[in-house]
Write a protein that holds these residues in place. Structure first.
Motif, PDB file in Angstrom:
ATOM      1  N   ILE A   1       0.850  -1.168  -0.079  1.00  0.00           N
ATOM      2  CA  ILE A   1       0.025   0.073  -0.033  1.00  0.00           C
ATOM      3  C   ILE A   1       1.050   1.359  -0.020  1.00  0.00           C
ATOM      4  O   ILE A   1       0.642   2.167  -0.652  1.00  0.00           O
ATOM      5  CB  ILE A   1      -1.082  -0.048   1.057  1.00  0.00           C
ATOM      6  N   LEU A   2       1.844   1.247   0.767  1.00  0.00           N
ATOM      7  CA  LEU A   2       2.962   2.421   0.786  1.00  0.00           C
ATOM      8  C   LEU A   2       3.844   2.522  -0.510  1.00  0.00           C
ATOM      9  O   LEU A   2       3.650   3.696  -0.940  1.00  0.00           O
ATOM     10  CB  LEU A   2       3.772   2.237   2.156  1.00  0.00           C
ATOM     11  N   LYS A   3       4.313   1.339  -0.914  1.00  0.00           N
ATOM     12  CA  LYS A   3       4.684   1.508  -2.270  1.00  0.00           C
ATOM     13  C   LYS A   3       3.941   2.127  -3.169  1.00  0.00           C
ATOM     14  O   LYS A   3       4.393   2.986  -4.257  1.00  0.00           O
ATOM     15  CB  LYS A   3       5.304   0.052  -2.717  1.00  0.00           C
ATOM     16  N   VAL A   4       2.471   1.835  -3.579  1.00  0.00           N
ATOM     17  CA  VAL A   4       1.764   2.218  -4.326  1.00  0.00           C
ATOM     18  C   VAL A   4       1.712   3.791  -4.181  1.00  0.00           C
ATOM     19  O   VAL A   4       1.365   4.597  -5.022  1.00  0.00           O
ATOM     20  CB  VAL A   4       0.359   1.517  -4.404  1.00  0.00           C
ATOM     21  N   PHE A   5       1.278   4.062  -3.043  1.00  0.00           N
ATOM     22  CA  PHE A   5       0.934   5.458  -2.542  1.00  0.00           C
ATOM     23  C   PHE A   5       2.384   6.249  -3.184  1.00  0.00           C
ATOM     24  O   PHE A   5       2.083   7.373  -3.639  1.00  0.00           O
ATOM     25  CB  PHE A   5       0.956   5.763  -1.405  1.00  0.00           C
ATOM     26  N   VAL A   6       3.549   5.899  -2.703  1.00  0.00           N
ATOM     27  CA  VAL A   6       4.572   6.491  -3.258  1.00  0.00           C
ATOM     28  C   VAL A   6       4.780   6.835  -4.616  1.00  0.00           C
ATOM     29  O   VAL A   6       5.049   7.753  -5.226  1.00  0.00           O
ATOM     30  CB  VAL A   6       6.140   5.965  -2.529  1.00  0.00           C
ATOM     31  N   LEU A   7       4.600   5.757  -5.362  1.00  0.00           N
ATOM     32  CA  LEU A   7       4.943   5.692  -6.840  1.00  0.00           C
ATOM     33  C   LEU A   7       3.635   6.444  -7.604  1.00  0.00           C
ATOM     34  O   LEU A   7       4.119   6.942  -8.728  1.00  0.00           O
ATOM     35  CB  LEU A   7       5.001   4.196  -7.374  1.00  0.00           C
ATOM     36  N   THR A   8       2.528   6.455  -7.063  1.00  0.00           N
ATOM     37  CA  THR A   8       1.245   6.930  -7.812  1.00  0.00           C
ATOM     38  C   THR A   8       0.765   8.196  -7.242  1.00  0.00           C
ATOM     39  O   THR A   8       0.166   8.793  -7.841  1.00  0.00           O
ATOM     40  CB  THR A   8       0.296   5.656  -7.845  1.00  0.00           C
TER      41      THR A   8
END
Length: 179
Positions: free
Chosen positions: A132-139
């Motif tokens: 969830i954190l990775k998706v938030f940082v990338l998108t």
């Protein structure tokens, strides 16, 4: 610390032990415990300090409730926990309940991790929130990922975290003699 100041602290300690006991036993914190604690805090500070004491206690109560109301509204916490934190605020005021909230958040986080690990959900939960954190940082968009399995998650007796976090924060302040 004056002898008279021990009265709300002693009341707080007794209330927290009873709340933790009931929360462990029945996952409920009774109104007969929290409502009189709020009334006692307001009455004590009003009698000992007048209008400033009344304001001290009422502000603490409202701030304590405000800290946990969003979690209650999101169905992540019971109403008893909210009322318990309001009672804490009524007994130790705004500054005290703020410190209690920080201690409770810390203890509650540790408690949640232990509970997840004990029931075998910790690694799955950490991986899910990492994604969830990775998706938030990338998108730049928050995307919630529900658990893969639909199993019943363990229930926290958050009154225990409130009790421990509050006791820890109060003990720290009393030890520093800045109460």
């Amino acid at each position: 610390m004056d002898l008279i100041e021990i009265i709300p602290l002693a009341s707080l300690v007794i209330m927290l032990f009873i709340a933790a006991f009931y929360d462990i036993r029945s996952h409920r914190i009774p109104n007969w415990l929290t409502f009189p604690a709020v009334a006692a805090g307001i009455a004590f500070y009003t009698c000992t300090k007048g209008i400033p004491g009344l304001i001290f206690s009422v502000e603490g109560m409202f701030l304590g409730i405000a800290f946990f109301m969003p979690f209650y509204l999101a169905a992540g916490m019971g109403a008893g926990d909210v009322k318990l934190m309001g009672a804490v605020g009524g007994l130790i005021g705004m500054k005290g309940v703020f410190m209690a909230f920080l201690g409770t958040a810390l203890i509650g986080g540790i408690y949640a991790m232990i509970l997840l690990a004990f029931h075998g959900y910790l690694m799955e939960t950490l991986k899910r929130y990492g994604t969830i954190l990775k998706v938030f940082v990338l998108t730049g968009r928050f995307t919630y990922l529900p658990p893969e399995k639909k199993e019943k998650m363990p229930v926290m007796a958050y009154g225990v975290a409130i009790a421990l976090g509050t006791l820890f924060s109060v003990a720290r302040v009393v030890a520093m003699e800045k109460w």
